[in-house]
Design an enzyme around this catalytic site. Structure first.
Site, PDB file in Angstrom:
ATOM      1  N   HIS A   1      42.378  28.481  18.122  1.00 38.13           N
ATOM      2  CA  HIS A   1      41.582  27.473  17.402  1.00 38.13           C
ATOM      3  C   HIS A   1      40.102  27.573  17.791  1.00 38.13           C
ATOM      4  CE1 HIS A   1      45.458  25.511  16.595  1.00 38.13           C
ATOM      5  NE2 HIS A   1      44.862  24.603  15.875  1.00 38.13           N
TER       6      HIS A   1
ATOM      7  N   GLU B   1      48.403  26.114   3.083  1.00 36.94           N
ATOM      8  CA  GLU B   1      47.134  26.794   2.822  1.00 36.94           C
ATOM      9  C   GLU B   1      47.242  27.770   1.666  1.00 36.94           C
ATOM     10  OE1 GLU B   1      48.126  25.929   5.801  1.00 36.94           O
ATOM     11  OE2 GLU B   1      46.430  24.953   6.783  1.00 36.94           O
TER      12      GLU B   1
HETATM   13  C1  LIG Z   1      48.659  26.541   9.251  1.00 36.78           C
HETATM   14  C2  LIG Z   1      48.127  25.286   9.853  1.00 36.78           C
HETATM   15  N1  LIG Z   1      47.559  24.361   9.064  1.00 36.78           N
HETATM   16  C3  LIG Z   1      47.082  23.219   9.589  1.00 36.78           C
HETATM   17  C4  LIG Z   1      47.143  22.983  10.931  1.00 36.78           C
HETATM   18  C5  LIG Z   1      46.564  21.713  11.514  1.00 36.78           C
HETATM   19  N2  LIG Z   1      47.617  20.823  11.941  1.00 36.78           N
HETATM   20  C6  LIG Z   1      48.056  20.803  13.211  1.00 36.78           C
HETATM   21  S1  LIG Z   1      49.332  19.744  13.431  1.00 36.78           S
HETATM   22  C7  LIG Z   1      49.337  19.296  11.813  1.00 36.78           C
HETATM   23  C8  LIG Z   1      50.334  18.299  11.309  1.00 36.78           C
HETATM   24  C9  LIG Z   1      51.717  18.806  11.455  1.00 36.78           C
HETATM   25  O1  LIG Z   1      52.604  17.808  11.037  1.00 36.78           O
HETATM   26  P1  LIG Z   1      54.158  17.906  11.366  1.00 36.78           P
HETATM   27  O2  LIG Z   1      54.641  19.255  11.001  1.00 36.78           O
HETATM   28  O3  LIG Z   1      54.814  16.752  10.723  1.00 36.78           O
HETATM   29  O4  LIG Z   1      54.267  17.810  12.944  1.00 36.78           O
HETATM   30  P2  LIG Z   1      53.841  16.616  13.891  1.00 36.78           P
HETATM   31  O5  LIG Z   1      52.417  16.887  14.277  1.00 36.78           O
HETATM   32  O6  LIG Z   1      54.025  15.347  13.147  1.00 36.78           O
HETATM   33  O7  LIG Z   1      54.729  16.718  15.078  1.00 36.78           O
HETATM   34  C10 LIG Z   1      48.333  19.960  11.128  1.00 36.78           C
HETATM   35  C11 LIG Z   1      48.043  19.812   9.693  1.00 36.78           C
HETATM   36  C12 LIG Z   1      47.719  23.987  11.734  1.00 36.78           C
HETATM   37  N3  LIG Z   1      47.782  23.854  13.068  1.00 36.78           N
HETATM   38  N4  LIG Z   1      48.213  25.118  11.175  1.00 36.78           N
END
Ligand SMILES: Cc1ncc(C[n+]2csc(CCOP(=O)(O)OP(=O)(O)O)c2C)c(N)n1
Ligand SMILES: Cc1ncc(C[n+]2csc(CCOP(=O)(O)OP(=O)(O)O)c2C)c(N)n1
Ligand SMILES: [Mg+2]
Ligand SMILES: [Mg+2]
Lengths: 333, 330, 333, 330
Positions: free
Chosen positions: D124, D55
């Site tokens: 959230h 972000e």
């Molecule tokens: C700061 C922030 N940005 C965006 C999100 C939305 N979000 C939740 S999970 C996710 C993907 C995360 O991917 P990864 O780190 O690879 O973990 P995975 O879900 O694959 O286990 C996103 C973008 C968030 N929760 N927090």
């Protein structure tokens, strides 16, 4: 020596640097003298607040300005007088800003930490460590989106490589293959802390490995070396080959900011660096090359002194920022 | 004030081995504002640490250390730098107790220097209470001098919640006698009446405390000057009691008009003591502009004692809120 | 198989894992079945909101729980059912939390993204990507300050390595030489985005180079391999040799969250990974080793099914979070 | 509402090649809330991009792109995620125009989903207008349905300042007829009267617009229901004019009581229209707790139409602010 007229136009000041090595020497001296003068103004009680000067780091600023174009974009830090002057902002405009005068490059409302001029691509210098890095990536994104050959440069210190925005900026530039250059002035300290106590690597270029990014280390006291390094990065960027991280090893002779006496430095360290002063090194080289005589160097130095005297007087004669100005630019129309 | 803060931290570190200190240049350099002089020498490098320029990293580390048994006292050099680590303050630290059904506690302190008046420009001169105000799970206090800084800092370190303490930067150098010891601890959430008065309650905070006091001293009206001291929680009872006595409330703020902490107080007091008020609550604030650079302009930004004196007099005379000085420019 | 009593105590559930490979198989099955059940509960309309399940990633969770102690600390993500169950939280407590019931590990006030239990060192799982990494560093700082031999683990995804907090956490742990482990579950996607479109490196371990940090990549579908890798990192941490970044290559069979049908996956990719299912691989290994018969595996599976049925009923029988609970834990006393 | 947002962005992209879009999963996946369906296909990968989870990186990039000639429209998936990039919004984007003496402009839009009601838990589900309110240099608007989302989004994209638009998440799926085109653009800073009434002004925003309307429809009192639509700037004139007519102001907020956006309105209106008010301004808000998980509790958090009807009736009957339902628990 260049014409007074040309000297009065930031873009001309900038362009001359690229073509004329002597001008690079002049302008390193200009930076040194303006910053010495800023410290005087503080010492005389003519300015309050704080300032961060960069004596010893002039070669990086001048090399950057020489290697890039006024249509490129630079995001620099609160230690920005040198870069601002190198890119073309006039001494009276920098001094005036520090003094809070209307002649200042932002009308005296910003101060030492915030210098800018759209005509030469300098965004308001960033007072929040690391904040300028993603912003420079955004400027690079603009060049990529408009498919022009512009380059965006983020200038920052060694300490800034420990903050999240740095990391996010580099990754983004790498993933999007943007025309960005990340130029680290590694002056061995972040405020009063030596790099080893805050930073898990000694060579900042190692941080490029985390983004599969091109990286080069360079002697920051040798203006020609820095220039050549930045030129390689600029070529990479303009030709679509993506971003580069450059680490210029350099040193600030003075404390972090006005109030810092820099007592944390190991004995002899300052002296070692003074012995490789970028202005003296470059002057000696020009003399050795036959481009200047010893006497010529002295003449330039004196001339710069005189110019800065005038600039300081001009700045001091300018009125302080006014109350209506406070309200004028909160929101754009 | 910086000495009082140092002493407060040292006194707590002495009594409680769980208290640790970290932040940028707080250890070897003893603090950018000299608020940790002698701490490293006295308590050693395990308990007093310099951090990288990583506000998210070290505030997050404070959350983790606090949740697992320590009581970290951290420093954000200028409140604006909290912007790069805001998530850790308002979304992590503040919510972890709730999110664990009360099973984890987060006893950490974030000290931050705030305020205008020293010529640092618009990104290093704000007070920014508004960033945190209203965050469930967080406490927020503001020092107004050495005495309150000492008392609030010790209370904050003992508190089992994340507490943010704002320290007006322009007061670090001011000296005031402080009587160190338990008796000087100030309960969070309590306001203090610094001067009694009959005509109007003048509510102040941080750097405006001295402004309010000075204004009241030379005024034609009789002002009851209060130092609010805490914003979360804030001393609703003390403020409303005073307003019931005086019938008038004036709030003196360092921040901009829109969204300042005074809106919280004004709207609550007007709702709860509407019939006791003989005039609207008057908020005396800075204009809605960034803090300007240049000492003259910056001084204009912060309400002056003279300006407060006049505005209060106008309120009392007309029973309506006078226009602010900057109305003509806005 | 372990005693029902032991099964009822999170700490005992945890300790058994370290000593008993069969229990590791049981508990991988438990995770799979609980998460399948969670999806059913959503499908039945018994829960609103969202949930992130981890079918396919069970080996990492179980290896983590087996390699560490209940007195260690873990900071995990919103995709945390598996880790929470592995560390010892009971199925009815996880299911109850997802359902918003009082039996939930935080009384039904947190939901699927926020599971925790201080008795087994699990901090409330983090719903903000990257936020848990510096917090884990703080727990490691606590161990270092108190000079105990505890270890703190940050669990996160590949996508999380692009956010600033990750970077700041790793640098801080490295500079302070803390007993921290950074355990990346690289499941190839962050939400709907494949790693290549967001992350400038393919191997997450490369990011350790920016901090001169030890790093290891491991096959995340092989519970024994992950266990051995984490054990090496734990040894390093407990012995004062500093932090480690581990990258476990794994895969989630389902979409990112409840509403995601995962249509962005290339054809055949899911099938390839299903062919290396961590539960099946480990069951086959135990059978090959002679530690279990095929029939024994079936018995365990059926037994786990029955236990989860009971757990789901127990959770559904628990009352929802109450209004006074909303107000009970905003501030600590 | 998500279709209206998509359409607004597409209409601006069509007219102005400087408009670009980026954020997490907004391109290939067409938006986590389907607010960018078809944009990648129509405008191509140079103008519509997926970002890493960064972000700070991508909001910073928006600042840089905006300052150098583009008009980025970015998405923060849940408003809480702005916490990890807060500096770029309130300290960089907002101040760059001022800091350049007016020579740089920062025409960027940050869209963010907000609000409770969908079972996402306390990190959230907030609206968090309070984070931004009062920041000089920033504009802030809140959509209340498809029509206002369309009009505000287009206005925001055309604005030469950084504009944050908050989109109540629970309304994305709601359908409302929108007449696309220039005539439907809504000037930032203007409120709208959705229902005229004589007894009381009911000021609403975002998700509480429908709450206020429903309350007014079945109530014994005659409510003038306004959608405030913009918080920075906010429509002081329209609100005060209405209050002058009705003599009463009730503000319905989704946020917690302390520090909510209504404190800004209440304190200003009480200061400016004190003598026109027959009763204190009543703020109807959620209690000072994190948004709870579990649908029943979460529904309790947000003020319901029935609750608003009762509270307003009590205000009109007693001319004092009634206690909120949660007083007994606080
Ligand atoms: C700061 C922030 N940005 C965006 C999100 C939305 N979000 C939740 S999970 C996710 C993907 C995360 O991917 P990864 O780190 O690879 O973990 P995975 O879900 O694959 O286990 C996103 C973008 C968030 N929760 N927090
Ligand atoms: C986010 C943030 N944290 C802290 C500071 C205070 N600060 C200003 S300059 C500085 C040191 C920066 O060091 P480095 O990046 O090496 O640059 P240098 O000053 O050496 O040129 C610090 C800590 C800041 N401005 N912003
Ligand atoms: Mg440095
Ligand atoms: Mg992933």
């Amino acid at each position: 020596m260049s014409q007074p007229d040309a000297k009065n136009d930031p873009v001309q000041r900038r362009l001359e640097l690229s073509s004329n090595p002597v001008s690079r020497l002049e302008r390193m001296m200009e930076i040194r003298l303006v910053e010495d003068r800023i410290q005087d103004l503080f010492a005389q009680g003519l300015v309050s607040g704080t300032t961060h000067t960069s004596q010893g780091q002039e070669a990086v600023a001048i090399a950057l300005a020489s290697a890039t174009r006024p249509t490129d974009v630079v995001c620099c830090t609160y230690r920005g007088h040198g870069v601002a002057l190198a890119l073309g902002i006039k001494p009276e405009s920098v001094l005036g800003e520090v003094l809070g005068r209307q002649i200042g490059c932002m009308g005296g409302l910003g101060g030492s930490m915030h210098l800018s001029d759209p005509d030469i691509g300098l965004l308001p210098t960033f007072a929040i460590v690391g904040a300028g890095t993603p912003v420079a990536v955004g400027a690079a994104l603009q060049f990529a989106t408009n498919q022009t050959d512009g380059v965006a440069v983020s200038v920052f210190g060694d300490g800034a490589t420990n903050i999240g925005g740095f990391h996010e900026g580099l990754n983004l530039a790498a993933v999007w293959n943007l025309p960005a250059i990340f130029l680290c002035e590694n002056n061995l300290y972040g405020e009063y802390s030596p790099i080893a106590t805050t930073t898990a690597v000694t060579d900042i270029t190692k941080r490029a490995l985390a983004y599969d990014m091109a990286a080069e280390t360079v002697d920051g006291q040798d203006v020609d070396a820095v220039l050549a390094t930045i030129e390689r990065a600029v070529d990479r960027a303009r030709s679509g080959a993506g971003p580069t991280l450059i680490e210029a090893k350099t040193y600030r002779y003075v404390g972090h900011s006005r109030s810092d006496k820099a007592t944390y430095r190991p004995e002899g360290e300052l002296e070692q660096w003074l012995a490789r002063d970028p202005i003296e090194l470059f002057a000696a080289k020009l003399v050795a090359n036959g481009e200047l005589t010893e006497e010529g160097v002295q003449t330039i130095r004196q001339h710069q002194h005189d110019l800065i005297d005038v600039a300081a007087q001009t700045a001091l004669a300018s009125p302080p920022g006014s109350i209506p100005q406070m309200f004028a630019h909160v929101l754009a129309p | 004030m910086n000495q009082a803060i140092t002493r407060a931290i040292a006194d707590e570190m002495e009594q409680d081995p769980r208290v640790i200190v970290f932040g940028e240049d707080v250890a070897v350099a003893e603090g950018p504002f000299k608020t940790s002089e002698g701490l490293l020498a006295t308590f050693g490098p395990l308990r007093v640490r310099d951090t990288p320029i990583s506000e998210t990293g070290f505030l997050g580390a404070a959350v983790g250390a606090a949740m697992t048994g320590l009581r970290p006292v951290t420093e954000i050099m200028f409140i604006e730098f909290m912007g790069v680590a805001f998530d850790q303050v308002v979304t992590e630290a503040a919510l972890m107790h709730y999110l664990s059904g009360g099973r984890f506690e987060v006893p950490m302190v974030i000290r931050a220097s705030v305020g205008s008046g020293l010529g640092f420009g618009c990104q290093h001169s704000q007070t920014l209470e508004r960033w945190m105000l209203g965050t469930p799970g967080l406490k927020l206090a503001v020092a107004s001098g050495a005495r309150s800084a000492y008392g609030l800092t010790r209370a904050a370190i003992r508190d089992n919640n994340p507490v943010v303490i704002l320290e007006p930067r322009s007061l670090y150098g001011e000296r005031e006698d402080v009587d160190p010891g338990e008796q000087s601890i100030i309960e969070l959430g309590t306001a203090e009446i610094l001067r009694e008065g009959a005509d109007v309650t003048v509510l102040t905070l941080g750097q405006t405390v001295r402004v309010g006091l000075e204004a009241a001293e030379s005024a034609s009206w009789s002002g009851e000057v209060m130092d609010l001291r805490s914003l979360m929680p804030w001393d609703k009872k003390a403020v409303i009691d005073s307003v019931r006595r005086t019938g008038h409330l004036v709030i003196v703020e360092e921040n901009q008009y829109t969204g300042g902490w005074g809106t919280e107080i004004a709207s609550h007091v007007m709702a709860k003591a509407f019939s006791d008020l003989q005039a609207p609550v008057l908020r005396i604030t800075a204009p809605d502009v960034p803090v300007p650079y240049g000492l003259a302009l910056e001084q204009r930004f912060l309400p002056s004692p003279e300006y407060v004196t006049e505005q209060v007099a106008a309120l009392l005379a007309t029973k309506t809120a006078p226009e602010p000085w900057w109305e003509e420019f806005a």
